[in-house]
Design a protein around this motif. Structure first.
Motif, short mmCIF file in Angstrom:
data_model
loop_
_atom_site.label_atom_id
_atom_site.label_comp_id
_atom_site.label_asym_id
_atom_site.label_seq_id
_atom_site.Cartn_x
_atom_site.Cartn_y
_atom_site.Cartn_z
N LEU A 262 33.16 -15.58 42.96
CA LEU A 262 32.27 -15.46 41.79
C LEU A 262 30.95 -16.21 42.02
N GLY A 263 30.81 -16.84 43.18
CA GLY A 263 29.56 -17.55 43.50
C GLY A 263 29.65 -19.04 43.14
N SER A 264 30.87 -19.57 43.11
CA SER A 264 31.11 -20.98 42.77
C SER A 264 30.31 -21.45 41.55
N PRO A 265 30.46 -20.77 40.42
CA PRO A 265 29.71 -21.17 39.22
C PRO A 265 30.26 -22.47 38.63
N LYS A 266 29.44 -23.10 37.76
CA LYS A 266 29.91 -24.33 37.09
C LYS A 266 30.95 -23.97 36.05
N LYS A 267 30.73 -22.84 35.35
CA LYS A 267 31.67 -22.47 34.28
C LYS A 267 32.16 -21.04 34.47
N VAL A 268 33.49 -20.92 34.45
CA VAL A 268 34.10 -19.58 34.44
C VAL A 268 34.80 -19.40 33.10
N LEU A 269 34.39 -18.37 32.37
CA LEU A 269 35.08 -18.02 31.12
C LEU A 269 35.93 -16.80 31.42
N LEU A 270 37.07 -16.69 30.73
CA LEU A 270 38.00 -15.60 31.08
C LEU A 270 38.57 -14.94 29.83
N GLY A 271 38.64 -13.61 29.87
CA GLY A 271 39.38 -12.85 28.86
C GLY A 271 40.34 -11.92 29.60
N GLY A 295 19.94 -18.92 26.04
CA GLY A 295 19.74 -19.99 27.02
C GLY A 295 20.83 -21.05 27.03
N HIS A 296 21.95 -20.83 26.33
CA HIS A 296 23.02 -21.83 26.32
C HIS A 296 23.88 -21.76 27.58
N PHE A 297 24.01 -20.57 28.14
CA PHE A 297 24.67 -20.43 29.45
C PHE A 297 23.64 -19.80 30.38
N ASP A 298 23.68 -20.24 31.63
CA ASP A 298 22.73 -19.72 32.61
C ASP A 298 23.49 -18.78 33.55
N VAL A 299 22.98 -17.58 33.71
CA VAL A 299 23.69 -16.59 34.51
C VAL A 299 23.83 -17.03 35.98
N THR A 300 23.00 -17.98 36.41
CA THR A 300 23.11 -18.41 37.80
C THR A 300 24.26 -19.39 38.02
N VAL A 329 29.11 -3.58 28.40
CA VAL A 329 29.05 -4.39 29.63
C VAL A 329 27.84 -3.94 30.47
N GLY A 330 27.65 -2.63 30.56
CA GLY A 330 26.51 -2.10 31.34
C GLY A 330 25.19 -2.61 30.78
N ARG A 331 25.09 -2.59 29.44
CA ARG A 331 23.83 -3.02 28.82
C ARG A 331 23.61 -4.52 29.02
N ILE A 332 24.67 -5.31 28.83
CA ILE A 332 24.52 -6.77 28.97
C ILE A 332 24.12 -7.11 30.42
N ASN A 333 24.85 -6.53 31.37
CA ASN A 333 24.55 -6.85 32.77
C ASN A 333 23.18 -6.32 33.17
N GLY A 334 22.84 -5.14 32.64
CA GLY A 334 21.54 -4.54 32.94
C GLY A 334 20.40 -5.39 32.40
N ASP A 335 20.59 -5.93 31.19
CA ASP A 335 19.51 -6.70 30.56
C ASP A 335 19.41 -8.13 31.09
N LEU A 336 20.59 -8.76 31.33
CA LEU A 336 20.56 -10.20 31.58
C LEU A 336 21.04 -10.62 32.98
N GLY A 337 21.64 -9.68 33.72
CA GLY A 337 22.21 -10.05 35.02
C GLY A 337 21.13 -10.17 36.10
N ARG A 338 21.54 -10.76 37.23
CA ARG A 338 20.66 -10.84 38.41
C ARG A 338 21.39 -10.18 39.57
N ILE A 339 20.70 -9.99 40.68
CA ILE A 339 21.37 -9.40 41.84
C ILE A 339 22.52 -10.31 42.27
N GLY A 340 23.72 -9.74 42.34
CA GLY A 340 24.90 -10.52 42.75
C GLY A 340 25.38 -11.50 41.69
N GLN A 341 24.74 -11.51 40.51
CA GLN A 341 25.14 -12.45 39.46
C GLN A 341 25.24 -11.74 38.11
N PRO A 342 26.33 -11.02 37.90
CA PRO A 342 26.47 -10.35 36.60
C PRO A 342 26.78 -11.38 35.51
#
Ligand code: F6P
Length: 478
Positions: A262-271, A295-300, A329-342
């Motif tokens: 997952l890119g060794s993120p600081k926070k992993v949330l799970l459902g 801006g409360h969670f950073d996608v990076t 999911v498509g809209r959220i990732n499309g609007d807020l995601g980065r390359i390799g960082q959904p």
């Protein structure tokens, strides 16, 4: 399994095994991973037990067989019965009705006819194989007429019924055109078990109001002298089994691999949910995406992993839900995601227990937000796997599990702002607070595991309830 030889009979819509096709085309039975199977296995073995259920395949006429020492008795369902009994009445009428009408239930007379026919088939099968005076334990909403049908065929049996999903309040239940038949069907049992005491109370109240039987607290007095007890038995999981798995080296390694992937993120949330409209997946993902946007969670350095297990895929409301979630999911990732960082890592797939345990261990925050849920075993599995006393559980107050897991960060899934604030609180919690909450919840799931659930139910069913001897009037016609 010969006729009339089983001292304990489990009756459930599905058998505890799935039919799998191997690469060479041959077919095999594979034990389903469910907790119910592991709970019942020792009881079945020590009681000369048998399990009656559907194989999951249309028109499957497989004869009774023994798999790994368990006697399994298939009940066939035709393609039309799958449509009308399983997808129709069970999952298009009862499922939404019993879950607070989160989706609109459909009422079709031909679905009901099929429900009656299939329930009778299960009852006939149970009547054939149960030994004199045997105990029969019937499970869940698909088979609510079986207790009464079976009692008519075999008055010598001790009959228990357990409802795995919620039982609705009278205001909703009374929409059902066949409400009286369902109540009378359940009253064929000596013991009717529910996840929560509120559900047992709903049932007893409805029996008094709709059928006109005399009741006192959790007891129903029938005109024939029988007493029926309605009580809560909150289901649980194989806690020790999950913990052992979570502690294993291979799960530990896999959890680390998952975080790295997952890119060794600081926070992993799970459902993790069956893809079901009762699970509140949509508001949960919206809440998280707004937190990212604000801006409360950073996608990076954070990611939400959502596993949605395919379920009941031919039922219209499930198809619509799948499209809605895909689009969101498509809209959220499309609007807020980065390359390799959904923002959301979305997996439409079922995973074995090992992978689930690794996911639980990899997740900092488990987010479970159903609009209504009988229990929610994922919440208990997460707790069982967190032997490190870390990890935060965000849990809907409308899941049965919220009753026991009181130290979770509880939310109302209808309140998106409240949910956002609580997820943030969990994310910023200190280690001590998390450990205090997790320890308390672990105590609960350790003391109440699935084996104690099954034993408590069977002990209550075995307890003698002599005929009540009260003068009661015959049931009223309504
Ligand atoms: O929670 C109710 C339940 O019927 C479970 O027993 C089962 O594991 C789940 O829903 C999925 O059900 P289905 O048999 O419809 O796939």
């Amino acid at each position: 399994m010969t006729s009339g030889s089983a001292d304990l009979v489990i009756v459930a819509n599905r058998l505890p095994v799935d039919r799998v096709t191997l690469p060479d085309g041959s077919k095999q039975w594979r034990r389903s991973p469910g907790g119910l199977v592991s709970a019942m296995e020792p009881v079945m073995r020590s009681n000369d037990g048998a399990w009656i259920g559907w194989t999951g395949v249309a028109g499957d006429e497989t004869e009774p067989f023994v798999d790994d020492g368990l006697s399994l008795v298939p009940v066939p369902l035709s393609e039309q019965e799958i449509q009308e009994f399983y997808e129709g009445f069970s999952n298009g009428t009862l499922w939404p009705l019993y879950h607070d009408v989160v989706a609109k239930p459909e009422f079709h007379r031909e679905w009901w006819d099929s429900y009656v026919t299939v329930n009778q088939r299960f009852a006939d099968r149970a009547a054939e194989i149960a030994a004199e005076g045997a105990t029969v334990w019937i499970h869940d909403y698909q088979l609510q007429l079986v207790p009464q049908m079976l009692r008519e065929l075999r008055p010598d049996l001790r009959i228990g019924f357990f409802l795995h999903i919620p039982f609705p309040p009278g205001e909703l239940f009374q929409q059902l055109p066949w409400r009286r038949q369902i109540l009378e069907g359940l009253l064929g049992a000596d013991l009717v078990g529910f996840q929560l005491s509120g559900a047992a109370q709903n049932f007893v109240r409805l029996v008094r109001q709709r059928v006109g039987h005399k009741t006192h607290r959790d007891l129903v007095y029938l005109p024939d002298g029988r007493t029926v007890l309605a009580a809560a038995f909150p289901i649980s999981i194989d806690t020790a089994g999950f913990e052992e798995l979570a502690r294993s080296e291979s799960v530990t390694e896999r959890a680390a691999q998952i975080r790295a992937a997952l890119g060794s993120p600081k926070k992993v949330l799970l459902g993790i949910d069956r893809l079901d409209y009762t699970k509140g997946i949509y508001p949960r993902l919206r809440a998280y995406s707004e937190l990212v946007k604000d801006g409360h969670f950073d996608v990076t350095d954070s990611v939400f992993v959502q596993v949605a297990t395919p379920s009941r895929e031919r039922v219209e409301q499930y198809r619509v839900l799948r499209d809605d979630i895909d689009r969101l999911v498509g809209r959220i990732n499309g609007d807020l995601g980065r390359i390799g960082q959904p923002v959301i890592a979305y997996l439409h797939s079922a995973y074995p227990r090992h992978e689930m345990a690794a996911l639980y261990r990899a997740a900092d925050i488990m987010v479970i937000t159903p609009y209504r849920d009988g229990m929610n075993l994922v919440a208990k599995e997460y707790v069982a796997c967190r032997y490190d006393n870390d990890g935060a559980l965000v849990l809907s107050e409308f899941a049965g599990a919220a009753n026991e897991l009181r130290q979770a960060w509880q939310i109302n899934p209808y309140d998106i702002n409240g949910m956002k604030a609580t997820i943030l609180e969990a994310a910023h919690s200190d280690e001590k607070d998390r450990a205090r909450r997790m320890k308390a919840m672990r105590k609960t799931v350790t003391e109440h595991d699935v084996a104690s659930w099954a034993n408590d139910f069977l002990a209550e069913l075995a307890a003698v309830r002599p005929t009540h001897g009260k003068p009661v009037r015959p049931a009223r016609l309504s």
